[in-house]
Scaffold this motif. Structure first.
Motif, PDB file in Angstrom:
ATOM      1  N   ARG A  70       2.075 -14.438   8.770  1.00 26.86           N
ATOM      2  CA  ARG A  70       1.053 -14.819   9.229  1.00 26.86           C
ATOM      3  C   ARG A  70       0.467 -13.308  10.017  1.00 26.86           C
ATOM      4  NH1 ARG A  70       1.340 -18.521   7.182  1.00 26.86           N
ATOM      5  NH2 ARG A  70       1.817 -20.859   7.525  1.00 26.86           N
ATOM      6  N   ASP A  71      -0.995 -13.344  10.021  1.00 27.71           N
ATOM      7  CA  ASP A  71      -1.734 -12.243  10.547  1.00 27.71           C
ATOM      8  C   ASP A  71      -1.561 -12.213  12.097  1.00 27.71           C
ATOM      9  OD1 ASP A  71      -2.472 -11.110   8.430  1.00 27.71           O
ATOM     10  OD2 ASP A  71      -4.017 -12.415   7.998  1.00 27.71           O
ATOM     11  N   PHE A  72      -1.628 -10.931  12.627  1.00 25.30           N
ATOM     12  CA  PHE A  72      -1.747 -10.881  14.214  1.00 25.30           C
ATOM     13  C   PHE A  72      -3.244 -11.094  14.550  1.00 25.30           C
ATOM     14  CE2 PHE A  72       2.121  -8.650  13.441  1.00 25.30           C
ATOM     15  CZ  PHE A  72       3.050  -9.189  14.277  1.00 25.30           C
ATOM     16  N   SER A  73      -3.538 -11.664  15.784  1.00 26.20           N
ATOM     17  CA  SER A  73      -4.823 -11.794  16.363  1.00 26.20           C
ATOM     18  C   SER A  73      -5.410 -10.510  16.887  1.00 26.20           C
ATOM     19  CB  SER A  73      -4.964 -12.918  17.380  1.00 26.20           C
ATOM     20  OG  SER A  73      -3.968 -12.608  18.354  1.00 26.20           O
ATOM     21  N   MET A  74      -4.789  -9.654  17.086  1.00 27.10           N
ATOM     22  CA  MET A  74      -5.092  -8.201  17.428  1.00 27.10           C
ATOM     23  C   MET A  74      -5.103  -7.279  16.281  1.00 27.10           C
ATOM     24  SD  MET A  74      -1.513  -6.794  18.716  1.00 27.10           S
ATOM     25  CE  MET A  74      -1.543  -5.214  18.415  1.00 27.10           C
ATOM     26  N   LYS A  75      -5.495  -6.350  16.601  1.00 22.63           N
ATOM     27  CA  LYS A  75      -5.713  -5.137  15.517  1.00 22.63           C
ATOM     28  C   LYS A  75      -4.287  -4.915  15.464  1.00 22.63           C
ATOM     29  CE  LYS A  75      -7.160  -0.580  14.323  1.00 22.63           C
ATOM     30  NZ  LYS A  75      -8.100   0.732  14.658  1.00 22.63           N
ATOM     31  N   PRO A  76      -3.774  -5.042  14.134  1.00 24.47           N
ATOM     32  CA  PRO A  76      -2.205  -4.745  13.693  1.00 24.47           C
ATOM     33  C   PRO A  76      -1.953  -3.333  13.624  1.00 24.47           C
ATOM     34  CG  PRO A  76      -3.313  -5.162  11.658  1.00 24.47           C
ATOM     35  CD  PRO A  76      -4.446  -5.492  12.941  1.00 24.47           C
ATOM     36  N   PRO A  77      -0.467  -2.842  13.933  1.00 27.74           N
ATOM     37  CA  PRO A  77      -0.208  -1.745  13.682  1.00 27.74           C
ATOM     38  C   PRO A  77      -0.031  -1.516  12.319  1.00 27.74           C
ATOM     39  CG  PRO A  77       1.796  -3.207  14.253  1.00 27.74           C
ATOM     40  CD  PRO A  77       0.606  -3.893  14.592  1.00 27.74           C
ATOM     41  N   MET A  78      -0.188   0.031  11.710  1.00 24.99           N
ATOM     42  CA  MET A  78      -0.275  -0.081  10.440  1.00 24.99           C
ATOM     43  C   MET A  78       0.931   1.141  10.080  1.00 24.99           C
ATOM     44  SD  MET A  78      -3.289  -1.133   9.668  1.00 24.99           S
ATOM     45  CE  MET A  78      -3.519   0.006   8.060  1.00 24.99           C
ATOM     46  N   ALA A  79       1.504   0.730   8.969  1.00 23.94           N
ATOM     47  CA  ALA A  79       2.460   1.393   8.427  1.00 23.94           C
ATOM     48  C   ALA A  79       2.316   2.448   7.219  1.00 23.94           C
ATOM     49  CB  ALA A  79       3.580   0.358   7.888  1.00 23.94           C
ATOM     50  N   PRO A  80       2.135   3.703   7.669  1.00 22.88           N
ATOM     51  CA  PRO A  80       2.067   4.713   6.578  1.00 22.88           C
ATOM     52  C   PRO A  80       3.260   5.139   5.873  1.00 22.88           C
ATOM     53  CG  PRO A  80       2.592   5.889   8.752  1.00 22.88           C
ATOM     54  CD  PRO A  80       2.619   4.294   8.959  1.00 22.88           C
ATOM     55  N   THR A  81       3.058   5.153   4.660  1.00 21.82           N
ATOM     56  CA  THR A  81       3.873   5.690   3.483  1.00 21.82           C
ATOM     57  C   THR A  81       3.680   7.241   3.166  1.00 21.82           C
ATOM     58  OG1 THR A  81       4.251   3.489   2.850  1.00 21.82           O
ATOM     59  CG2 THR A  81       4.923   5.212   1.394  1.00 21.82           C
ATOM     60  N   SER A  82       4.510   7.903   3.096  1.00 16.79           N
ATOM     61  CA  SER A  82       4.368   9.498   2.853  1.00 16.79           C
ATOM     62  C   SER A  82       4.951   9.710   1.549  1.00 16.79           C
ATOM     63  CB  SER A  82       4.894  10.551   3.933  1.00 16.79           C
ATOM     64  OG  SER A  82       4.072  10.169   5.068  1.00 16.79           O
ATOM     65  N   LEU A  83       4.637  10.932   0.876  1.00 21.64           N
ATOM     66  CA  LEU A  83       5.377  11.375  -0.047  1.00 21.64           C
ATOM     67  C   LEU A  83       5.757  12.629   0.453  1.00 21.64           C
ATOM     68  CD1 LEU A  83       5.752  11.764  -3.460  1.00 21.64           C
ATOM     69  CD2 LEU A  83       4.044  13.325  -3.296  1.00 21.64           C
ATOM     70  N   ILE A  84       7.267  12.921   0.242  1.00 18.38           N
ATOM     71  CA  ILE A  84       8.152  14.007   0.770  1.00 18.38           C
ATOM     72  C   ILE A  84       8.422  14.779  -0.610  1.00 18.38           C
ATOM     73  CG2 ILE A  84       8.818  13.086   2.627  1.00 18.38           C
ATOM     74  CD1 ILE A  84      11.437  12.690   1.696  1.00 18.38           C
ATOM     75  N   HIS A  85       8.188  16.249  -0.295  1.00 22.36           N
ATOM     76  CA  HIS A  85       8.999  17.226  -1.414  1.00 22.36           C
ATOM     77  C   HIS A  85       9.314  18.536  -0.501  1.00 22.36           C
ATOM     78  CE1 HIS A  85       5.533  19.819  -0.903  1.00 22.36           C
ATOM     79  NE2 HIS A  85       4.581  18.637  -0.728  1.00 22.36           N
ATOM     80  N   ARG A  86       9.963  19.087  -1.171  1.00 27.09           N
ATOM     81  CA  ARG A  86      10.677  20.427  -0.577  1.00 27.09           C
ATOM     82  C   ARG A  86       9.430  21.745  -0.444  1.00 27.09           C
ATOM     83  NH1 ARG A  86      14.472  18.611  -4.269  1.00 27.09           N
ATOM     84  NH2 ARG A  86      13.447  19.913  -5.808  1.00 27.09           N
ATOM     85  N   SER A  87       9.490  22.301   0.593  1.00 28.16           N
ATOM     86  CA  SER A  87       8.281  23.153   0.999  1.00 28.16           C
ATOM     87  C   SER A  87       8.407  24.389  -0.028  1.00 28.16           C
ATOM     88  CB  SER A  87       8.589  23.642   2.356  1.00 28.16           C
ATOM     89  OG  SER A  87       9.848  24.277   2.731  1.00 28.16           O
TER      90      SER A  87
END
Length: 334
Positions: free
Chosen positions: A291-308
């Motif tokens: 079920r969706d939330f009636s408020m603005k939902p939190p967002m889940a960010p997915t990142s790509l990581i790599h060695r600097s």
């Protein structure tokens, strides 16, 4: 007895001599400059010193000296002169010609592969991903999309939680990882967001709130929550806390597990509700509804990581490809 010993001894010496000559031949082949193979093959095909020298852009005496150098290295006569400039191959030369052509073909192939690798056209990269990433369609979008542009680069995939991926990238067991975006990237790592998805509520199909299309966080004040283990949640966005703040209550976490599928399994068993990514709507877990939330939902960010300090051409090609899909924190789901 003595005669038998002498015969066996002679056979052994002959066998060892053959083996020695074989080893010496291949060691010599490895030491010969590729240029000498090229000169010999050209001469064998033209059968004329003058024409061959002209085609190679060198003088006839230089070509003659290079062929003599090759014969000296091989301890064999490869060509027999017919007049001043014409030649014919000896039996040894005719046999050597086939090997020389093979060497030149392999050298050209090796050079081509090296140049392709330097340009990032061939190579190998290892990518880690969370359980949920394929549900976002990211494997198809990013990995398959990259390989369409770079078919010569082999990609291996490994499922692992975020913290394991970070460790593996640092230890160079993985080159990249699709992870939950940390509040701060660890030292020696770089990363950027490539996907953001809204969070929603997972609950048992018999739960009273399952009859609602949308749920306000305040309705969850008395609920038990299923969440990830502390070691997986430390340093990352705590979506349950966001829901608690919106509903003005402190969430009561009664179960902590190590992966997303187990979170849904606990919900299916009636152990509580869970805040999960909208991508889980694609998972048909028995007795679980979303079920969706009636408020603005939190967002889940997915990142790509790599060695600097990443410098591998194939890896740099993937970073360049993924940079085209990077999104800012202000952007919504892509």
């Amino acid at each position: 007895m003595k005669t038998l010993f002498s015969i066996n001894h002679r056979r052994l010496r002959k066998s060892l001599k053959t083996c020695h000559n074989f080893v010496r031949w291949h060691l010599t082949m490895a030491e010969i400059e590729t240029r000498l193979f090229r000169y010999f093959v050209a001469l064998a095909e033209n059968k004329h010193f003058g024409r061959t020298a002209l085609s190679l852009g060198i003088s006839t005496p230089t070509l003659s000296n290079q062929i003599k150098k090759l014969e000296t290295q091989l301890h064999a006569r490869l060509v027999a002169r017919k007049g001043n400039t014409e030649i014919e191959l000896t039996d040894v030369g005719a046999r050597f010609l086939e090997r020389a052509r093979t060497v030149l073909r392999e050298a050209a192939a090796a050079e081509a592969v090296a140049r392709q690798a330097a340009r990032g056209e061939v190579g190998r990269i290892a990518i880690g991903f969370m359980t949920i990433v394929p549900l976002f369609g990211l494997i198809d979008k990013f990995v398959r999309g990259f390989q369409k542009l770079h078919p010569g680069i082999e990609v291996s995939l490994k499922q692992a939680p975020t913290m394991s991926q970070i460790t593996s990238v640092l230890q160079r067991d993985l080159d990249f990882g699709f992870v939950r975006k940390p509040n701060r990237y660890p030292h020696s790592l770089r990363g950027f967001v490539v996907c953001r998805r809204a969070m929603m509520l997972a609950l048992h199909s018999d739960h009273p709130l399952a009859h609602h299309d949308r749920i306000h966080p305040s309705q969850l004040r008395s609920e038990s929550f299923v969440n990830y283990s502390p070691e997986l949640d430390v340093g990352f966005w705590k979506h349950i806390d966001v829901i608690g703040e919106a509903g003005q209550f402190t969430p009561r976490i009664t179960a902590r597990v190590k992966d997303a599928i187990t979170v849904l399994a606990c919900v299916s068993a009636g152990h509580g509700v869970a805040v999960v990514s909208e991508a889980f709507k694609n998972v048909n877990m028995p007795n679980v509804v979303y079920r969706d939330f009636s408020m603005k939902p939190p967002m889940a960010p997915t990142s790509l990581i790599h060695r600097s300090d990443e410098s591998g051409p194939a890896a740099l090609a993937f970073i360049k490809f993924m940079r085209q899909h990077a999104i800012s924190e202000k952007q919504g789901s892509d």
